[in-house]
Design a protein around this motif. Structure first.
Motif, PDB file in Angstrom:
ATOM      1  N   GLU A   1      41.346   4.291  49.730  1.00  0.00           N
ATOM      2  CA  GLU A   1      40.659   3.380  50.529  1.00  0.00           C
ATOM      3  C   GLU A   1      41.574   2.610  51.345  1.00  0.00           C
ATOM      4  O   GLU A   1      41.191   2.256  52.562  1.00  0.00           O
ATOM      5  CB  GLU A   1      40.385   2.186  49.345  1.00  0.00           C
ATOM      6  N   GLU A   2      42.917   2.622  51.114  1.00  0.00           N
ATOM      7  CA  GLU A   2      43.786   2.015  52.029  1.00  0.00           C
ATOM      8  C   GLU A   2      43.952   2.870  53.410  1.00  0.00           C
ATOM      9  O   GLU A   2      44.012   2.288  54.356  1.00  0.00           O
ATOM     10  CB  GLU A   2      45.328   1.725  51.334  1.00  0.00           C
TER      11      GLU A   2
ATOM     12  N   LEU B   1      41.640   4.777  54.669  1.00  0.00           N
ATOM     13  CA  LEU B   1      40.325   4.603  55.482  1.00  0.00           C
ATOM     14  C   LEU B   1      40.369   3.268  56.127  1.00  0.00           C
ATOM     15  O   LEU B   1      40.008   3.376  57.343  1.00  0.00           O
ATOM     16  CB  LEU B   1      39.144   4.498  54.557  1.00  0.00           C
ATOM     17  N   ARG B   2      40.723   2.127  55.412  1.00  0.00           N
ATOM     18  CA  ARG B   2      40.716   0.903  56.248  1.00  0.00           C
ATOM     19  C   ARG B   2      41.913   1.089  57.233  1.00  0.00           C
ATOM     20  O   ARG B   2      41.643   0.324  58.245  1.00  0.00           O
ATOM     21  CB  ARG B   2      41.100  -0.148  55.297  1.00  0.00           C
TER      22      ARG B   2
ATOM     23  N   SER C   1      40.136   2.836  60.105  1.00  0.00           N
ATOM     24  CA  SER C   1      38.981   2.212  60.602  1.00  0.00           C
ATOM     25  C   SER C   1      39.354   1.081  61.523  1.00  0.00           C
ATOM     26  O   SER C   1      38.651   0.794  62.639  1.00  0.00           O
ATOM     27  CB  SER C   1      38.292   1.474  59.474  1.00  0.00           C
TER      28      SER C   1
ATOM     29  N   LEU D   1      33.593   4.000  53.004  1.00  0.00           N
ATOM     30  CA  LEU D   1      34.102   2.623  52.538  1.00  0.00           C
ATOM     31  C   LEU D   1      32.903   1.766  51.778  1.00  0.00           C
ATOM     32  O   LEU D   1      33.010   0.974  51.223  1.00  0.00           O
ATOM     33  CB  LEU D   1      35.017   1.590  53.329  1.00  0.00           C
TER      34      LEU D   1
ATOM     35  N   GLU E   1      30.934   0.228  53.591  1.00  0.00           N
ATOM     36  CA  GLU E   1      30.753  -1.092  54.226  1.00  0.00           C
ATOM     37  C   GLU E   1      29.216  -1.107  55.243  1.00  0.00           C
ATOM     38  O   GLU E   1      29.367  -0.777  56.295  1.00  0.00           O
ATOM     39  CB  GLU E   1      31.825  -1.250  54.851  1.00  0.00           C
TER      40      GLU E   1
END
Length: 813
Positions: free
Chosen positions: A582-583, A585-586, A589, A632, A634
């Motif tokens: 997740e970290e 990907l963020r 992004s 993610l 979102e």
């Protein structure tokens, strides 16, 4: 038969006479009157025999008899020992020890006195094992010592020594003597070494760490344990533990330090043990700034020891840990050894070495470096010289470290490691040209040197078989250093660096482009190269007073997109099975979003002919962003990006198709409850509408795969209802049914009938067959959807009837 009272009087008289005779004999023996003592004790033997034969049916005098008899035997034992009649002394001792019943009747004080006498005899034998500091008759006398010590321990062991300081001290004394005896007797029986160690451990366990842990007496115990460990040739771990125990309880006086260093010199084969022990000494000495002389002496010892080791890498590591500075390693491709590069940092402690000690250390370092240099071991020599630049030796001033850096640079030049040579020159305090906060006079020289080093690094990168990664890092670091230098230049001096800055960004850009094909397995460095090229280019644009060429902005867009797309691809490769997904990907992004904003700002600055090129970057960045946002979960961000793409030009259709490929995982998202059925149905309808509007067979084939996904979802979730309404909307179901039905009809209508004598008949027949098969799939799909819509049976019959009729009509020929 004597009357009872007469027997009592006789018993008391015998007790009294035996006691007086024993004490008299013992006193005469102590005074050296051996003949008189022997005569008196022979008389005492008659009293002892009479007492032994005297009846005591009520055991009234049992305790008194035990005390007096033990007194007699111990007096005879001591007198015989003084007369050097060891056999008689041992016999009397056995008479005492062999009578457990009699021993159990003795008071604690009596047992203490008896154990003391046995211990004294054992110690006297132990002392005879030493003569002029050397052991004699070690094998023969040591077992005799043990016998006496063991008897003493047997007497005192049952007593509660913990409650009496006197008894506790006596027990410790016996155990210490036992340990010495076992150590001496180990030449006959090696198992005695283990017994000696057990005895020592028992004594050491009684030490109060808050009171007497540093006393010389207990330090001797630890030294004795070290001697035992060494004699039984224990492993390095046990040997080191024994040394650490001594070091932890040292006062670091001159004598203490001399003792431990002398001991370490007796272990030339145990390099690791000695190095670890010296480092531990340094750490303990650092706890007390009053031990600066000890630290200086230990540091000299460590340098000397490291120079004698077989492993250069290990020696450098030991020095690194002791100096407590910050070090980094550059690995050579052809060797697993590490090249130590020391960055001059302040020590963690506030210790400052004296100039005398520093001079001694640096002199040794130069000596060892020169020794390797003359033996053509350039790398090893350079490492030693680099060690001399550590901040701990800063009391000699910058001239010392400058000399070390120059010597190291010379070694690197001999090794043809030009990048490292340049690094050593840069680190030299005497080289003002690379101090990025120097005045303007040094600015031009600094930029010239950076350009030379960059050219050198690029040239080395082109050599076959070179380890490219360290050189790439060096190259990128110099680009960053140049950027820092330019950023710190005052505005009025911009003209001094503009030409160099132009050369730097072009060189960085070309290196990044070259890295795409030549920097194998280093994609992250390629992205970093494009990043630094863009930063240098943006800095160049900001420093330029006039407008730059539009093509310059296109280079900004190219570098920015290349760096971001490279990290996107790298992220895809790293995501499978990796932690911190997740970290990651963020992060990517956020970079995509930043890159898209940057490139959007360049649209009006590039030439009109180049805008389509820049727009293509934006479309791809949108696809990248949707990919990251989908991973993610979102979905609101995905919707925003689709709306943004819809507002773009006619290329948005290709973008939507790419979105569709990414969102093919929607079914999996449903399985993990990450997307609602309503959202799924709307997404699916949008994707399929885009594909079917293109009207090509491949697009229809892709669309029917999405219809199959819809049918699978309906199979699994079609019966779910909330507030009386199906979760999968009815209008979406009807859309699926009508679209599948109509598409099937369109496929059949597209079948062309030609004469069998036509030259294209074969091709048309093949094409017709494939279209009919496709139509069949669409009608089958529509039939499946019928099960989930109102009036399902009637609709299914109608579809089946229509399909049969049309199929017969269009395939009759």
């Amino acid at each position: 038969m004597a009357a009872p009272h007469t027997r009592v009087y006789r018993f008391a008289a015998l007790l009294h006479m035996l006691q007086i005779a024993s004490k008299t004999g013992a006193t005469l023996s102590e005074l050296g009157n051996s003949e008189s003592a022997t005569s008196v004790l022979i008389c005492a033997a008659q009293y002892e025999e009479a007492l032994r034969n005297q009846d005591d049916p009520d055991r009234t005098h049992e305790i008194a008899k035990a005390r007096v008899t033990t007194l007699y035997f111990s007096s005879r034992m001591e007198a015989a020992w003084r007369d050097k009649n060891e056999g008689l002394a041992a016999f009397m001792a056995d008479k005492i020890i062999g009578n457990d019943r009699q021993l159990s009747l003795l008071s604690t004080r009596d047992r203490e006195l008896l154990a003391t006498k046995l211990l004294d005899i054992g110690k006297s034998i132990l002392r005879t094992c030493h003569q002029s500091g050397k052991l004699i008759a070690e094998g023969s006398r040591a077992p005799d010592t043990l016998r006496w010590m063991q008897k003493a321990f047997q007497i005192i062991e049952p007593l509660a020594c913990a409650t009496s300081p006197e008894l506790a001290e006596l027990k410790r004394s016996i155990l210490r003597s036992l340990a010495r005896g076992y150590f001496l007797a180990s030449s006959q029986d090696p198992e005695n070494l283990t017994r000696a160690e057990v005895a020592l451990e028992e004594v050491i366990s009684t030490i109060d760490p808050a009171v007497d842990h540093t006393s010389s007496e207990y330090q001797q115990l630890r030294w004795m344990k070290l001697a035992v460990v060494k004699r039984r040739k224990a492993g390095n771990t046990e040997l080191l533990q024994a040394l650490v125990s001594i070091i932890d309880n040292m006062t670091f006086s001159e004598n203490d330090l001399s003792d431990i260093l002398q001991e370490l010199r007796t272990l030339p084969q145990q390099y690791d043990v000695v190095a670890t022990a010296i480092k531990h000494c340094i750490r303990k000495a650092l706890d007390n700034t009053a031990n600066i002389p000890s630290i200086e002496r230990l540091l000299v010892t460590l340098l000397f020891h490291c120079s004698k080791g077989d492993s250069h890498t290990k020696a450098m590591k030991d020095l690194e840990e002791s100096l407590q500075g910050k070090f980094s390693y550059l690995l050579r491709k052809e060797s697993t050894k590490a090249i130590l590069v020391c960055h001059s940092e302040i020590l963690k402690s506030d210790i400052e070495l004296s100039k005398i000690a520093t001079s001694a250390c640096v002199t040794l370092i130069w000596q060892y470096g020169d020794r390797h240099y003359h033996a053509s071991r350039w790398t090893e020599a350079a490492d030693w010289f680099i060690c001399g630049t550590h901040a701990v030796f800063s009391s000699l001033g910058p001239s010392s470290s400058s000399k070390c850096f120059r010597k190291a640079a010379l070694c690197y030049l001999q090794q043809k490691e030009y990048a490292k040579a340049a690094f050593a020159v840069k680190r030299s305090p005497k080289n003002d040209t690379l101090n990025f906060r120097q005045n303007v006079e040094n600015l031009t020289e600094a930029m010239t040197l950076i350009r030379c080093i960059v050219r050198l690094a690029i040239k080395l990168l082109g050599q076959p078989g070179i380890n490219v990664l360290p050189l790439i890092h060096t190259l990128l670091n110099y680009f960053k250093s140049a950027k820092t230098l330019v950023e710190n230049v005052a505005n009025e001096n911009d003209a001094l660096v503009l030409r160099d800055l132009s050369w730097l960004w072009r060189t960085a850009y070309n290196c990044a482009v070259e890295g795409c094909s030549n920097w194998d397995n280093h994609p992250e460095e390629v992205s970093n190269a494009f990043d630094i090229a863009r930063q240098l280019l943006e800095l160049y644009i900001s420093k330029t007073l006039t407008d730059v060429e539009p093509s310059t902005y296109l280079c900004v867009a190219n570098a920015s997109f290349a760096a971001t797309s490279g990290r996107v691809i790298l992220t895809r490769e790293r995501l499978s099975g990796a932690e911190g997904v997740e970290e990651t990907l963020r992060s990517v992004s956020a970079e995509i979003k930043s890159c898209k904003a940057r490139i959007s700002g360049l649209l009006e600055k590039v030439l009109p002919d180049d805008r389509s090129h820049v727009i293509s970057f934006l479309h791809l960045l949108r696809v990248f962003y949707v990919e990251a946002a989908s991973a993610l979960g979102e979905w609101s961000s995905v919707l925003e990006m689709i709306e943004e793409a819809a507002r773009a030009d006619d290329r948005s259709l290709n973008t939507f198709e790419a979105f569709g490929d990414i969102l093919a995982i929607l079914h999996a998202c449903l399985t993990h409850s990450q997307l609602s059925l309503d959202k799924f149905s709307r997404w699916l309808r949008s994707i399929c509408s885009i594909l079917l509007s293109k009207g090509t067979a491949p697009d229809r084939s892709k669309a029917i795969q999405y219809f199959d996904q819809a049918n699978a979802v309906l199979e699994e979730y079609g019966d779910l209802v909330e507030d009386g309404r199906p979760l999968y909307p009815v209008d979406e179901r009807l859309w699926l049914l009508s679209t599948a039905y109509n598409t099937g009809i369109e496929c059949l209508q597209s079948v062309n009938h030609v004469s069998p004598f036509d030259s294209a008949a074969t091709f048309v027949c093949v094409t017709s067959a494939s279209v009919v098969d496709e139509a069949k799939r669409w009608f089958e799909c529509a039939t499946v959807v019928c099960r989930f819509v109102p009036d399902a049976k009637a609709r299914a019959e109608k579809i089946s009837e229509t399909y049969t009729e049309l199929l017969a009509r269009y395939t009759s020929d």
